[in-house]
Write a protein that holds these residues in place. Sequence first.
Motif, PDB file in Angstrom:
ATOM      1  N   ALA A  79      44.133 -93.638 -52.410  1.00  0.00           N
ATOM      2  CA  ALA A  79      43.231 -92.744 -51.674  1.00  0.00           C
ATOM      3  C   ALA A  79      41.848 -93.373 -51.557  1.00  0.00           C
ATOM      4  O   ALA A  79      41.217 -93.328 -50.490  1.00  0.00           O
ATOM      5  N   ASN A 136      46.643 -90.864 -43.440  1.00  0.00           N
ATOM      6  CA  ASN A 136      45.527 -90.548 -44.340  1.00  0.00           C
ATOM      7  C   ASN A 136      45.630 -89.181 -45.009  1.00  0.00           C
ATOM      8  O   ASN A 136      44.967 -88.940 -46.022  1.00  0.00           O
ATOM      9  N   HIS A 154      46.301 -88.890 -48.704  1.00  0.00           N
ATOM     10  CA  HIS A 154      45.177 -89.389 -49.509  1.00  0.00           C
ATOM     11  C   HIS A 154      44.014 -88.392 -49.473  1.00  0.00           C
ATOM     12  O   HIS A 154      43.319 -88.204 -50.480  1.00  0.00           O
ATOM     13  N   GLY A 162      36.852 -87.165 -49.549  1.00  0.00           N
ATOM     14  CA  GLY A 162      37.963 -86.569 -48.816  1.00  0.00           C
ATOM     15  C   GLY A 162      37.503 -85.930 -47.518  1.00  0.00           C
ATOM     16  O   GLY A 162      38.159 -86.047 -46.473  1.00  0.00           O
TER      17      GLY A 162
END
Length: 596
Positions: A286, A315, A318, A334
Motif C-alpha cells: 500500500a 489501488n 491498498h 489513503g
Amino acid sequence: MAVEELQCIIKRCQILEEHDFKEEDFGLFQLAGQRCIEDGYINQLLEIIQDEKNKTIIKTMGWNLVGPVVRCLLRGREEDKREECFLIFDLLVKLCNPKELLLGLLELIEEPSGKQISQIILLLLQPLQTVIQKLPNNKAYSAGLALSTLWSQLSLLPVPHSEEQIQADDYGLCQCCRALIEFTKPFVAEVASDKEDPANTKLKDELLKFCFKSLKCPLLTAQFLEQSEEVGNDPFRCFASEIIGFLSQIGYPVPQIILNHGRKKRTWDYLEFEEEEDRQLADSVAALTYLVFVQGIGTDQLPMVLSPSYLLQLNMEHIEVLLQRTEQSVYSKGLELLETSLLRLEDNSLCYQYLEIKSFLAVPQGLVKVMTLCPIETLRKTGLAMLQLYIDKLDSQGKYTLFRCLLNTSNHSGVEAFVIQNIKNQIDLSYKKTHNRWFAGAQLTSLLDLVLSLPEGAETDLLQNSDRIMASLNLLRYLVIKDNEDDNQTGLWTELGKIENNFLQPLHVGLNMSKAHYEAEIKNSQQNSQAASMCKSVCSVTVGGEEIPTMPPEMQLKVLHSALFTFDLIESVLARVEELIEIKSKSTSEENAGMK
C-alpha cells in the motif's frame, strides 16, 4: 596498573597457540583492556594492538574491546584521545575475527534507546559493512541479520512530520536513512550483477524483506515535502526513490509488485515471510502504491496503456488498507491515493459491477469512519469530499447500490442525511436530463422505503437522528412538489399510505413525546435552579435515559431550549409537507371530477 595487567596477559598468551586460549584468558584480556580505556591509557593500548607480535591475540580476543572503545567514542570525553580511539577501532575491525566482530557490533546497535540509537548506528554502519564483506561465507544471512537489526532499531525512532522537524532531525532518523542506503548499495550491486546466481538468491530475499520493511517504516507514516521543493531537501523522498530503485535492481520492478493486484500470496509463495512480516506485506505494498501514484516515484517503470478504471481497481485494496489504519499520517495517504485514482476517471463512468469487489464497498465505509471519527476537521472534510467524488464517478446503478449500502451500514445521522441529499440530486437530474430508471418508479420506491422511515418508530431518538429526519422531509417535500399524482414518475403517490404509516404518523407521535419530555425538563430545571445554586454550582439532567454531562444550570437550559428549537423546526417542515400533500391530492381530485 591496567597496562601492566594487559601486557602480562598478552605475554602469557604469546607462547600459546590460538586454540589453546582459555575462557579465563578472554575475560582477563577484556577486563584489562577496558580498564586501560577507562583510565585513559589509550596510546599504550594502541601500541599493544599495533604490535605485530600480538596479531593472533588481537584477532582472537580483540573483538571484546570494541564495546568499550565505541562507548568511549560516544561519550565524547577527552577530545585529544578521540583520534587514537578511532585508530584502535579501525584496527580492531581490520584485525579481529569477522564472525565474532559482527555479533559484537550488532549487540552494540541493539543496546541504546532514544537519541543514542542514531548516534551508534551512524558510527557503526561503515565498520559493519566492512565486517560483512570480509566474511568468507554465509554473507546473505549476515547481511539479512544486520539489516533486520538496523531496521528494528530505526523503527523505534519517532518519524518527523513537519518540514521544521525534518530539518531539525532531532532523533537522527533522516541521517540514518541516508546512511542506510549507502550501507545497502554494495549488497544490491552484488545481486544485480548476477540475479540468476544461486549464491545470490538468499541475499536477494533478504534485501527484498528489508525493502518491504522500509516501505512500512518509516515510509508509510512519513510526511513528504511538496514535490515543487528540491528533491534533495526531502530525505524521505530520496529514501523512497532508492528503495524503489533497489527493488528494480534485484529483480522486483514496480510493475511486477503493483500489477499483481489480488494475487500477492501466489506472487510471494516462493519467499518465506515470517508471520509478522507477512502481515506487514499489505501495508508495504500500500505504501509503495502511494509512493508511485501520488508521489510519482517510479512511475517511469509503469506501462502507459493502463486504463483509469484498471488503475483504480489496482489501488482500491491498498486504499482500503491505508484507511483501516488509525494513524493520521497513514489514512491521509489513503485519501490522497483515492483522490489521485478517481480524478483519472470521467464522471458516471465507473461501472456498477466494480462494487462486487470487496474493496469497492469497504473504501466508502472507511471514508465514513474518517468523516465521523477522525479528530482532525480538515481530514473529516477531505473524507466527505472523497466520498462525494467517489459517488460522482459511479454509474447510476452503482450510485443506487452504494446509497443502499451506506443507508444500511453507516449508523450515523449526518452520513445518512448526506446520502439522502445525493438521492435527491439524482432524482432531480433524472427530471432535468435523461430519465433514469434507478431513481424513478419501482427502483426508487424500494430506496424510499429505507429513507422515509424511522429506525425505531415513534420511540426513535429524534434529536440524535435530526439530520437524517430533516433530509428525509426535504426529499419528501421535493417529491411532492415535483411529481404530480397523475404522472407518478417517482412512485410516491402509490406509496403515500405506507409513507404516512411508517414515517409521518410515527414522527408526529415522536415529536409530541419529545417536546413534552423536554418541556418538563426545562420546567423542572427552572424550578430547581435557585435551590441548586444555593447548594452547588452545577446540576445534572437526564434526557432520553442518559444524563447530560454535568454543567451549570444556565448551560443546561440552553441545551434543552436548543433541542426544543430543533423539534419545532422538524415540526414546521413536517406541517409544510403534509400541507403540500393535501393541496396536491385535492387538486388532482378536482381535476378528475372536472373531467367527468
